[in-house]
Design an enzyme around this catalytic site. Structure first.
Site, PDB file in Angstrom:
ATOM      1  N   ASP A 194     -12.967   3.496   9.688  1.00 37.09           N
ATOM      2  CA  ASP A 194     -13.440   3.313   8.310  1.00 37.09           C
ATOM      3  C   ASP A 194     -13.846   1.859   8.070  1.00 37.09           C
ATOM      4  O   ASP A 194     -13.434   1.245   7.083  1.00 37.09           O
ATOM      5  CB  ASP A 194     -12.351   3.761   7.329  1.00 37.09           C
ATOM      6  CG  ASP A 194     -12.923   4.093   5.952  1.00 37.09           C
ATOM      7  OD1 ASP A 194     -14.164   4.201   5.831  1.00 37.09           O
ATOM      8  OD2 ASP A 194     -12.134   4.241   5.001  1.00 37.09           O
TER       9      ASP A 194
ATOM     10  N   LYS B  63       0.856  -1.176   0.000  1.00 41.86           N
ATOM     11  CA  LYS B  63       0.000   0.000   0.000  1.00 41.86           C
ATOM     12  C   LYS B  63       0.887   1.219   0.000  1.00 41.86           C
ATOM     13  O   LYS B  63       1.802   1.320   0.801  1.00 41.86           O
ATOM     14  CB  LYS B  63      -0.826   0.014   1.284  1.00 41.86           C
ATOM     15  CG  LYS B  63      -2.283  -0.083   1.040  1.00 41.86           C
ATOM     16  CD  LYS B  63      -3.004  -0.300   2.339  1.00 41.86           C
ATOM     17  CE  LYS B  63      -4.155  -1.251   2.135  1.00 41.86           C
ATOM     18  NZ  LYS B  63      -5.310  -0.683   1.527  1.00 41.86           N
TER      19      LYS B  63
END
Ligand SMILES: *[C@@H]1O[C@H](CO)[C@@H](O)[C@H](O)[C@H]1NC(C)=O
Ligand SMILES: *[C@@H]1O[C@H](CO)[C@@H](O)[C@H](O)[C@H]1NC(C)=O
Ligand SMILES: *[C@@H]1O[C@H](CO)[C@@H](O)[C@H](O)[C@H]1NC(C)=O
Ligand SMILES: *[C@@H]1O[C@H](CO)[C@@H](O)[C@H](O)[C@H]1NC(C)=O
Ligand SMILES: *[C@@H]1O[C@H](CO)[C@@H](O)[C@H](O)[C@H]1NC(C)=O
Ligand SMILES: *[C@@H]1O[C@H](CO)[C@@H](O)[C@H](O)[C@H]1NC(C)=O
Ligand SMILES: *[C@@H]1O[C@H](CO)[C@@H](O)[C@H](O)[C@H]1NC(C)=O
Length: 762
Positions: free
Chosen positions: A597, A503
């Site tokens: 999230d 990522k």
């Protein structure tokens, strides 16, 4: 608040040499020559009680705002600002001179000044009402921030003459937006749009209808807001009840979405609903009650911009959406509207392009303007054919035997039960000629997932690291070090081949390397079978990369909403796994990790379809404006707990809320928002689920799912747990540990209340 650098402290001490001892009207004089610097952690000029402060606030990475704010609450909510249209850079200075307050940039260019009436400023003072005043020797006021309001009114403040409230452009952009609130010269108090970006009056979308008599808006000491006539008669109460100004901080604001709202915030730090709560006005929590349907002007895009449509959310705020086949022009600024992502229909008679188009219908949707043809006494089928065969027709509205053809750009779009009828929206179905790039793929998530390759590992620890490093370097363009932890863990895999996922973090907070490392190390230390394991990271210069184990079965989102839907048992296991992983993050780690999230996109599935939570711990690393402000909220609409919108403190309870929504989605195998749902009551899953629960008709939620139908006891239990999780009042939501126990059946689930009972009790 962190300590300030010593030189700022000096400014502060100098400026407060005169401290009032008078009790009648407590104020601290700020003497001529006093100044404040725009630097991080500058100490502002506080009112005697400390409730308000005047100084610089840093606005993201954009610069500094000279402002007045509520100083005793963590949010430091701004109530007035000088330079919203023109943020200043670090090192700018505001100084109190004989001519008033003068704001200069670091080069000495004047950015703003208070335009005083009369001459001879002697001192200034930040008062406990939130008013900043400049006065002469005789203490006659020469300038007051209350007389030059921005978007907010405070108790004891009035709005009269040519004063007006100006909405800001967005929640985080303080420059002038599209909406105004003022008593017009004709005596009407009005909310109106402007000819943005110019300042002309455009269209009133709410009016007090007090022509000839309306004069002054008063926010009085008791917390009531009303419109008065010149002789003092009350013409229009804007608030229907008030909370004591002793116990609550209060403000009324024309927000960037064009809605005037009154908020209260308990002063006592013990209150469970600490945070800004909306007050009820006469019929609703806001004026106008529904901004989505209030604006109907001939020009301008309406509440959501062109080609988009607006739905009033449960939180009474407008939500903007693009129709199928359209995408936001700028995902970070939805007001810019939507654009089609397909080639328009050819008008060439021979091309037979018409065969490539379909109409899909949306109930209760309309773009009330933009008509170019109108037919009466026709059928829906006729209306469809008329639009399909007409290359100019973008949308047709069919209602009670009438058919309207509309062309692009569509404006003032809304979906609301009051609309009736349906919109037939034309989209190209042949994907060969459409380019589905657009906002979805570009959408600014916290990061991009790139699988860069497989890494061969041998049995030596040292070699492992090197090989991983070597592989990484070979595959990436970043010639940087990768730090790897859990070598022991990697080692146990000995000579197997593992896939890794990397990522790249784009919007990391500008903190020291040390903080980043500390956070990432904390993430790396977590170890639970329902979490995606972080294997290593890279942190050099601009590049922040995280190396994770690769999850072969993708995200829950594609599994759950895709073509091969998981069966009931798999969904039950995924719900339990996710709950356990989250309980671990909240309660079993050495430092509590709030995810912020939780959504199906962030639940990944490994080889055995075990749920593995990803992206945890990133909330602290990524810039706050991604998780906290509209940008973040937009990305994860529906999973976001209501306290984000109410400016209440965000705690681990936000994850519980998101988990509740996720749990409902798992039970019902559908998204929380489904605009194409066959009945309106089914559009929002969380509402439908509660209604079904309350009316004892839960089987409709899973009616096409035999395995779930046979396990109704569990379905009911899961729905009840979910309803507990989505309580609007965060303090009502259970902890994740309790959720696990309820789902596992070790603790009974009690009857959950209506999730929305909290707002209506305020
Ligand atoms: C503030 O300044 C004015 C004018 O010099 C003076 O009359 C007043 O007493 C001062 N107030 C305080 C609290 O020092
Ligand atoms: C202050 O008051 C005195 C006496 O009333 C007056 O003579 C003087 O002009 C006033 N000064 C200012 C700056 O208004
Ligand atoms: C705020 O919005 C205005 C209007 O779109 C834009 O011109 C300005 O650059 C924005 N300011 C910031 C700091 O983003
Ligand atoms: C504020 O207005 C309300 C409604 O008119 C009134 O009842 C109340 O007494 C007023 N409070 C003050 C302090 O004037
Ligand atoms: C005050 O003005 C309003 C509106 O013009 C009028 O209806 C009312 O009779 C007036 N009241 C008094 C006491 O003059
Ligand atoms: C269009 O989409 C359908 C289904 O999504 C797919 O089967 C087909 O191959 C696509 N056609 C082209 C030309 O990409
Ligand atoms: C789609 O995009 C490709 C590559 O960007 C381009 O070559 C092609 O012409 C586009 N097709 C249409 C129909 O716009």
């Amino acid at each position: 608040m962190a300590l300030s650098p010593p030189h700022v402290l000096c400014f502060f001490v100098l400026s407060l040499t005169l401290i009032s001892t008078s009790t009648a009207q407590t104020q601290r004089n700020i003497s001529l020559g006093s100044s404040l610097l725009a630097v991080n952690n500058n100490l502002p000029w506080e009112s005697p009680s400390g409730d308000f402060a005047f100084g610089f606030q840093k606005i993201g990475q954009d610069g500094f705002l000279l402002a007045i704010w509520f100083n005793k609450i963590p949010e430091k909510t701004v109530v007035w600002s000088a330079n919203g249209n023109n943020l200043v850079q670090e090192g700018s200075k505001v100084e109190l001179t004989k001519l008033g307050l003068i704001l200069n940039d670091p080069k000495g260019n004047q950015i703003w000044e208070s335009e005083i009436s009369g001459t001879g400023v002697d001192h200034g003072a930040m008062l406990d009402t939130g008013n900043f005043v400049l006065a002469n020797q005789n203490s006659t006021s020469l300038w007051e921030s209350f007389n030059e309001p921005t978007d907010t009114l405070l108790p004891t403040q009035t709005l009269a003459g040519d004063m007006k409230l100006i909405a800001r452009y967005s929640e985080v952009n303080y420059s002038n937006g599209r909406y105004r609130f003022a008593v017009q010269t004709n005596g009407n108090l009005e909310l109106y749009t402007t000819t943005f970006p110019l300042d002309g009056n455009n269209y009133a979308y709410w009016s007090s209808l007090t022509e000839g008599v309306g004069d002054t808006v008063i926010f009085n000491q008791s917390g009531f807001i009303f419109l008065e006539a010149e002789n003092g008669t009350i013409l229009n109460m804007l608030s229907s009840k008030a909370s004591s100004t002793q116990d609550f901080y209060q403000r009324a604001i024309l927000e960037y979405d064009g809605v005037f709202r009154q908020y209260v915030y308990p002063k006592s730090s013990g209150s469970s609903s600490r945070g800004w709560n909306m007050m009820w006005t006469q019929s609703s929590t806001s004026i106008p009650p529904n901004i989505c349907t209030s604006i109907r002007e001939d020009t301008g895009g309406g509440a959501c911009g062109y080609n988009s449509y607006c739905i009033l959310g449960n939180d009474q705020r407008p939500n903007c959406y693009c129709p199928n086949g359209y995408t936001f022009i700028d995902a970070n600024d939805e007001m810019k509207g939507c654009k089609p992502i397909f080639e328009p229909q050819s008008c060439d008679e021979d091309s037979r392009d018409v065969d490539h188009f379909d109409l899909y219908s949306m109930d209760n949707a309309d773009w009330p303007l933009s008509d170019y043809e109108h037919f009466q006494g026709v059928t829906e089928d006729w209306c469809r054919k008329a639009c399909l065969g007409d290359c100019f027709c973008t949308v047709a509205i069919f209602r009670n035997g009438e058919c309207w053809k509309k062309r692009i750009p569509l404006s003032n779009g809304r979906i609301d039960p009051s609309v009736g009828g349906k919109a037939l929206i034309k989209v190209r179905h042949d994907n060969s000629t459409s380019n589905l790039s657009g906002a979805d793929s570009k959408k600014k998530g916290p990061s991009t997932l790139v699988i860069i390759g497989s890494v061969l590992l041998s049995s030596s620890v040292f070699l492992n690291v090197l090989l991983l490093l070597a592989a990484f370097l070979a595959f990436s363009h970043f010639n940087k070090k990768v730090k790897v932890f859990r070598r022991d863990r990697v080692l146990t895999l000995d000579d197997s081949e593992i896939l890794i996922a990397v990522k790249k973090l784009d919007n990391v907070v500008k903190e020291g390397e040390k903080e980043f490392k500390a956070e990432v190390t904390a993430i790396g230390r977590t170890n639970h079978k329902n979490l995606v394991q972080l294997i290593g990271f890279c942190n050099e210069g601009q590049n922040r990369l995280l190396v994770y184990e690769f999850m072969s079965n993708g995200s829950l989102a594609s599994f759950l909403f895709g073509t091969s839907r998981p069966n009931w048992d798999q969904r039950v296991q995924i719900a339990l796994g996710t709950a356990r992983g989250l309980a671990y993050l909240h309660e079993e780690c050495s430092t509590q990790i709030i995810h912020c999230d939780i959504k199906p996109q962030n639940i990944l599935l490994d080889d055995s379809y075990t749920a593995r939570i990803s992206d945890f711990g990133l909330a602290k690393i990524l810039k706050t404006d991604q998780t906290r402000t509209t940008t973040g909220i937009r990305g994860t609409k529906g999973y976001v707990a209501p306290e984000w919108f109410r400016n209440m403190p965000v705690t681990f309870k936000v994850d519980i809320y998101s988990f509740g929504i996720l749990l409902l989605e798992l039970v019902c195998c559908r998204k929380n928002f489904e605009l194409e749902a066959e009945e309106d009551m089914k559009i929002v899953l969380s509402d439908w689920a509660y209604d079904s629960y309350a009316s004892g008709t839960l089987e409709f939620l899973v009616e096409n799912d035999e395995a779930a139908m046979e396990d109704m006891k569990r379905v009911k239990k899961f729905v009840m747990v979910a309803i507990w999780c989505i309580q609007e009042d965060p303090s009502m939501r259970p902890t994740m540990k309790k959720v696990v126990q309820m789902l596992e059946g070790t603790v009974e689930v009690s009857v959950p209340p209506d999730p929305t009972s909290f707002i209506s009790s305020l």
